[in-house]
Design a protein around this motif. Structure first.
Motif, PDB file in Angstrom:
ATOM      1  N   ARG A  23      58.416 -23.467  24.070  1.00  0.00           N
ATOM      2  CA  ARG A  23      58.815 -24.664  24.805  1.00  0.00           C
ATOM      3  C   ARG A  23      60.334 -24.667  24.999  1.00  0.00           C
ATOM      4  N   PRO A  24      60.788 -25.014  26.183  1.00  0.00           N
ATOM      5  CA  PRO A  24      62.237 -25.070  26.411  1.00  0.00           C
ATOM      6  C   PRO A  24      62.832 -26.259  25.684  1.00  0.00           C
ATOM      7  N   PRO A  25      64.130 -26.232  25.409  1.00  0.00           N
ATOM      8  CA  PRO A  25      64.755 -27.381  24.737  1.00  0.00           C
ATOM      9  C   PRO A  25      64.722 -28.608  25.632  1.00  0.00           C
ATOM     10  N   SER A  26      64.757 -29.785  24.997  1.00  0.00           N
ATOM     11  CA  SER A  26      64.787 -31.022  25.759  1.00  0.00           C
ATOM     12  C   SER A  26      66.133 -31.175  26.456  1.00  0.00           C
ATOM     13  N   ILE A  27      66.118 -31.859  27.579  1.00  0.00           N
ATOM     14  CA  ILE A  27      67.351 -32.145  28.306  1.00  0.00           C
ATOM     15  C   ILE A  27      67.568 -33.643  28.295  1.00  0.00           C
ATOM     16  N   VAL A  28      68.657 -34.081  27.695  1.00  0.00           N
ATOM     17  CA  VAL A  28      68.987 -35.501  27.621  1.00  0.00           C
ATOM     18  C   VAL A  28      70.263 -35.727  28.409  1.00  0.00           C
ATOM     19  N   VAL A  29      70.199 -36.601  29.389  1.00  0.00           N
ATOM     20  CA  VAL A  29      71.365 -36.915  30.220  1.00  0.00           C
ATOM     21  C   VAL A  29      72.161 -38.034  29.557  1.00  0.00           C
ATOM     22  N   GLU A  30      73.477 -37.876  29.465  1.00  0.00           N
ATOM     23  CA  GLU A  30      74.335 -38.915  28.913  1.00  0.00           C
ATOM     24  C   GLU A  30      75.188 -39.503  30.035  1.00  0.00           C
ATOM     25  N   THR A  31      75.023 -40.767  30.309  1.00  0.00           N
ATOM     26  CA  THR A  31      75.760 -41.436  31.369  1.00  0.00           C
ATOM     27  C   THR A  31      76.624 -42.527  30.754  1.00  0.00           C
ATOM     28  N   LEU A  32      77.919 -42.249  30.619  1.00  0.00           N
ATOM     29  CA  LEU A  32      78.809 -43.170  29.932  1.00  0.00           C
ATOM     30  C   LEU A  32      79.447 -44.193  30.854  1.00  0.00           C
ATOM     31  N   GLY A  33      79.417 -43.933  32.149  1.00  0.00           N
ATOM     32  CA  GLY A  33      80.047 -44.863  33.085  1.00  0.00           C
ATOM     33  C   GLY A  33      79.023 -45.625  33.891  1.00  0.00           C
ATOM     34  N   ALA A  34      77.941 -46.078  33.247  1.00  0.00           N
ATOM     35  CA  ALA A  34      76.872 -46.769  33.958  1.00  0.00           C
ATOM     36  C   ALA A  34      77.322 -48.155  34.421  1.00  0.00           C
ATOM     37  N   THR A  35      76.608 -48.668  35.414  1.00  0.00           N
ATOM     38  CA  THR A  35      76.932 -49.979  35.977  1.00  0.00           C
ATOM     39  C   THR A  35      75.717 -50.886  35.931  1.00  0.00           C
ATOM     40  N   THR A  36      75.917 -52.086  35.406  1.00  0.00           N
ATOM     41  CA  THR A  36      74.853 -53.081  35.356  1.00  0.00           C
ATOM     42  C   THR A  36      74.996 -54.029  36.540  1.00  0.00           C
ATOM     43  N   SER A  37      73.867 -54.342  37.181  1.00  0.00           N
ATOM     44  CA  SER A  37      73.889 -55.256  38.316  1.00  0.00           C
ATOM     45  C   SER A  37      72.637 -56.126  38.302  1.00  0.00           C
ATOM     46  N   GLU A  38      72.520 -56.995  39.283  1.00  0.00           N
ATOM     47  CA  GLU A  38      71.372 -57.896  39.363  1.00  0.00           C
ATOM     48  C   GLU A  38      70.853 -57.927  40.794  1.00  0.00           C
ATOM     49  N   THR A  39      69.522 -57.919  40.946  1.00  0.00           N
ATOM     50  CA  THR A  39      68.911 -57.942  42.266  1.00  0.00           C
ATOM     51  C   THR A  39      68.820 -59.377  42.779  1.00  0.00           C
ATOM     52  N   LYS A  40      68.433 -59.529  44.033  1.00  0.00           N
ATOM     53  CA  LYS A  40      68.264 -60.861  44.613  1.00  0.00           C
ATOM     54  C   LYS A  40      67.172 -61.640  43.892  1.00  0.00           C
ATOM     55  N   GLU A  41      66.208 -60.910  43.329  1.00  0.00           N
ATOM     56  CA  GLU A  41      65.111 -61.570  42.616  1.00  0.00           C
ATOM     57  C   GLU A  41      65.477 -61.934  41.185  1.00  0.00           C
ATOM     58  N   GLY A  42      66.711 -61.618  40.780  1.00  0.00           N
ATOM     59  CA  GLY A  42      67.158 -61.963  39.433  1.00  0.00           C
ATOM     60  C   GLY A  42      66.843 -60.915  38.389  1.00  0.00           C
ATOM     61  N   LEU A  43      66.387 -59.727  38.801  1.00  0.00           N
ATOM     62  CA  LEU A  43      66.106 -58.650  37.853  1.00  0.00           C
ATOM     63  C   LEU A  43      67.369 -57.827  37.608  1.00  0.00           C
ATOM     64  N   ARG A  44      67.533 -57.374  36.387  1.00  0.00           N
ATOM     65  CA  ARG A  44      68.702 -56.560  36.047  1.00  0.00           C
ATOM     66  C   ARG A  44      68.460 -55.098  36.393  1.00  0.00           C
ATOM     67  N   LYS A  45      69.558 -54.405  36.708  1.00  0.00           N
ATOM     68  CA  LYS A  45      69.521 -52.972  36.959  1.00  0.00           C
ATOM     69  C   LYS A  45      70.603 -52.304  36.122  1.00  0.00           C
ATOM     70  N   ILE A  46      70.310 -51.106  35.650  1.00  0.00           N
ATOM     71  CA  ILE A  46      71.322 -50.265  35.032  1.00  0.00           C
ATOM     72  C   ILE A  46      71.269 -48.946  35.787  1.00  0.00           C
ATOM     73  N   ASN A  47      72.302 -48.712  36.599  1.00  0.00           N
ATOM     74  CA  ASN A  47      72.312 -47.593  37.546  1.00  0.00           C
ATOM     75  C   ASN A  47      71.066 -47.645  38.429  1.00  0.00           C
ATOM     76  N   ASN A  48      70.255 -46.588  38.405  1.00  0.00           N
ATOM     77  CA  ASN A  48      69.082 -46.525  39.281  1.00  0.00           C
ATOM     78  C   ASN A  48      67.815 -47.089  38.641  1.00  0.00           C
ATOM     79  N   TYR A  49      67.940 -47.659  37.424  1.00  0.00           N
ATOM     80  CA  TYR A  49      66.768 -48.172  36.727  1.00  0.00           C
ATOM     81  C   TYR A  49      66.661 -49.690  36.890  1.00  0.00           C
ATOM     82  N   LEU A  50      65.532 -50.140  37.390  1.00  0.00           N
ATOM     83  CA  LEU A  50      65.250 -51.562  37.528  1.00  0.00           C
ATOM     84  C   LEU A  50      64.446 -52.009  36.319  1.00  0.00           C
ATOM     85  N   LEU A  51      64.963 -53.005  35.581  1.00  0.00           N
ATOM     86  CA  LEU A  51      64.271 -53.509  34.389  1.00  0.00           C
ATOM     87  C   LEU A  51      63.259 -54.566  34.823  1.00  0.00           C
ATOM     88  N   LYS A  52      62.003 -54.175  34.876  1.00  0.00           N
ATOM     89  CA  LYS A  52      60.956 -55.029  35.442  1.00  0.00           C
ATOM     90  C   LYS A  52      60.544 -56.161  34.504  1.00  0.00           C
TER      91      LYS A  52
END
Length: 426
Positions: A23-52
Motif C-alpha cells: 500500500r502506498p503511504p497516505s497523503i495528508v494535505v496541510e493548508t495553513l492559510g485557509a479562509t472561513t466564510s458564510e453562504t447566503k443560507e447561513g452555512l459556514r465554509k472552510i475553503n472549498n468545504y461546506l459544513l452542512k
C-alpha cells in the motif's frame, strides 16, 4: 443502499485474497492559510468545504458532514478549538512537570508527549503535528483516513478532514438498554476486520487504548474502520509496557482498574477491549454494568461473566480473550488460529505479513516537518511566478539562486522550531 464490491483488503475478500502490492503511504494535505466564510443560507465554509450539519460532538469540538464543492464528495470534518487545545496541552505539561515520559501520544484531537513543544508554539497546528506525522505513515483499509488539515489563522478553529463513514458506529451501547445483537457470522466478520486493523497498529508500535463499538465505524460499503486515536500511544520498539490508564471504563482491562498499577502490556489491554467489544456484538451490552465507577472497576476485576447459551468455540474464545491475567490472555497471533475465528477451519485470513506493512519510526525531523510553513509555499510560488515572467532573460544561475533563497528561508524556520523544541526539553 446496496453494498458495492469491497476493496481487496476488506474481509469480504481478505479471507481468501492475498494482497499483491504494498500500500502506498497516505497523503495528508496541510493548508495553513485557509479562509472561513458564510453562504447566503447561513452555512459556514472552510475553503472549498461546506459544513452542512453537525453529526457529532466531542471534548474539543464538533464533527460536521462536509461537502467538497469542487468534487461533491462527502467528508467527516472535525472542528477543534485551538485555544482549548492549548489550554489542555499546558495543563498536561504542568501535571507532568515538563515534557518527559517514555512514549509519544498521538490523537485525532490533541497531540501530546513528543509534541510538547507545541504548548509554547505560536503555530496552533504544531499541536497536532505529532499525530499527523504518524497518520501520514499509516495506511490500512480498516483504519480511517485523514485527508487534509486546515487552519484559518484569523479564527479559533482547526479542521481535520476525514473520510466519511456513512453507516455510522458499529452499534449503540447504552448503560440502561440492550442493543440488537449481531448474528455469529456478522460478529465474526466485523471482529476479523477489527483484528486486522489492530494487528496493523500493534505491528507499527501503536496501541489504540480505547477500542469500543463507538470507535468502530462502518463505511457505505459496509467495511469496518477504526477511528479516534485520542488516547493512543506509540511505544518503544519491542516494548509495549505502559504506565498510564486510558480509555472508556467499561472496556478497560482489569490490570488497569488498579490504583498505581505500574507498567502493563498495551497490546494485552487492547485485546481485552476487543473481547468486550465482541461481547457487545453478541449480547448487545457490556459484560459489566454499574453507574458507580469504583464498583465497575471491582466488577471488571472479579465479577463472574455471564455468557448464556453460546457455541463452545465462542465460549472458549471469550475465556481466552477475557482472561483477567494478561500474561495468559490470548495473543493476536493465537487469535488468528482460534477455531471461532477460522469458523472451524473453513475461513482463512490475509497473512500477518501481508496485513502489516511496518512503517519506519517517526523521527524528530518528521515531527517538526509534519506541517510545513505556508511562507515556504508562498516563496516557491513567488519564485516560479517570477521565473515565468522573466523566463527569456533569466539564466539557470539566476533560477538556482531563487530556489536557494527559498531553501535558505526554510532552513532558518526549521532551525527556529528545533531551537524552541530543544529549549523546552532542557
Amino acid at each position: 443502499m446496496s453494498a458495492t464490491p469491497s476493496p481487496p483488503d476488506s474481509p469480504h475478500s481478505s479471507t481468501s485474497t492475498k494482497r499483491k502490492s504494498v500500500r502506498p503511504p497516505s497523503i495528508v494535505v496541510e493548508t495553513l492559510g485557509a479562509t472561513t466564510s458564510e453562504t447566503k443560507e447561513g452555512l459556514r465554509k472552510i475553503n472549498n468545504y461546506l459544513l452542512k450539519k453537525e453529526i457529532g460532538r466531542g471534548a474539543f469540538g464538533t464533527v460536521h458532514l462536509g461537502i467538497d464543492e469542487n468534487t461533491n464528495t462527502e467528508y467527516a470534518i472535525k472542528e477543534f478549538s485551538k485555544s482549548r487545545m492549548r489550554k489542555k496541552e499546558q495543563m498536561d505539561l504542568f501535571r507532568r512537570g515538563g515534557p518527559r515520559g517514555r512514549g509519544r501520544v498521538m490523537g485525532l484531537g490533541v497531540g501530546r508527549g513528543a509534541v510538547a513543544a507545541a504548548a509554547k508554539s505560536t503555530n496552533p497546528l504544531d499541536l497536532v503535528r505529532g499525530e499527523m506525522a504518524v497518520l501520514k505513515k499509516l495506511n490500512h483499509p480498516h483504519i480511517v483516513r485523514l485527508f487534509e488539515v486546515l487552519d484559518d489563522p484569523s479564527g479559533d478553529s482547526l479542521y481535520m478532514v476525514f473520510e466519511m463513514m456513512h453507516k455510522g458506529v458499529l452499534m449503540e451501547i447504552e448503560v440502561d438498554e440492550v442493543a440488537k445483537p449481531y448474528s455469529d457470522d456478522m460478529a465474526r466478520r466485523y471482529f476479523k476486520e477489527m483484528m486486522l486493523g489492530i494487528e496493523y497498529l500493534h505491528a507499527n508500535d501503536i496501541v489504540h487504548r480505547d477500542i469500543k463499538p463507538d470507535n468502530l465505524l462502518l463505511s457505505k460499503d459496509d467495511v469496518l474502520k477504526i477511528v479516534d486515536f485520542g488516547v493512543s500511544e506509540i511505544f518503544v520498539k519491542g516494548n509495549d509496557r505502559l504506565k498510564k490508564s486510558a480509555g472508556s471504563p467499561a472496556f478497560m482491562a482489569p490490570e488497569l482498574c488498579v490504583a498505581k498499577h505500574g507498567e502493563v502490556s498495551g497490546k494485552a489491554t487492547d485485546l481485552w477491549s476487543m473481547g468486550v467489544t465482541l461481547y457487545c456484538m453478541i449480547f448487545g451490552k457490556t459484560p459489566f454494568v454499574s453507574g458507580n465507577l469504583l464498583e465497575l472497576y471491582d466488577m471488571i476485576k472479579e465479577a463472574p461473566i455471564e455468557y448464556g447459551s453460546i457455541s463452545g468455540n465462542l465460549l472458549d474464545l471469550f475465556h481466552r480473550i477475557l482472561d483477567r491475567n494478561p500474561d495468559t490472555r490470548i495473543t493476536m497471533r493465537e487469535l488468528r488460529n482460534h477455531a471461532w475465528i477460522t469458523n472451524d477451519g473453513t475461513e482463512t485470513m490475509i497473512s500477518e505479513e501481508d496485513n502489516c506493512d511496518v512503517v519506519s519510526e517517526v523521527t524528530e525531523e518528521e515531527m517538526n516537518n509534519a506541517i510545513k510553513s505556508i511562507a515556504s509555499i508562498f516563496a516557491v510560488i513567488k519564485a516560479v511566478s517570477k521565473f515565468k515572467r522573466h523566463s527569456r532573460s533569466l539564466s539557470q544561475q539566476s533560477l538556482n539562486k531563487m530556489m536557494a533563497d527559498v531553501k535558505r528561508e526554510d532552513a532558518i524556520k526549521d532551525e527556529e522550531l528545533n531551537a524552541a523544541t530543544r529549549n523546552l526539553n532542557v
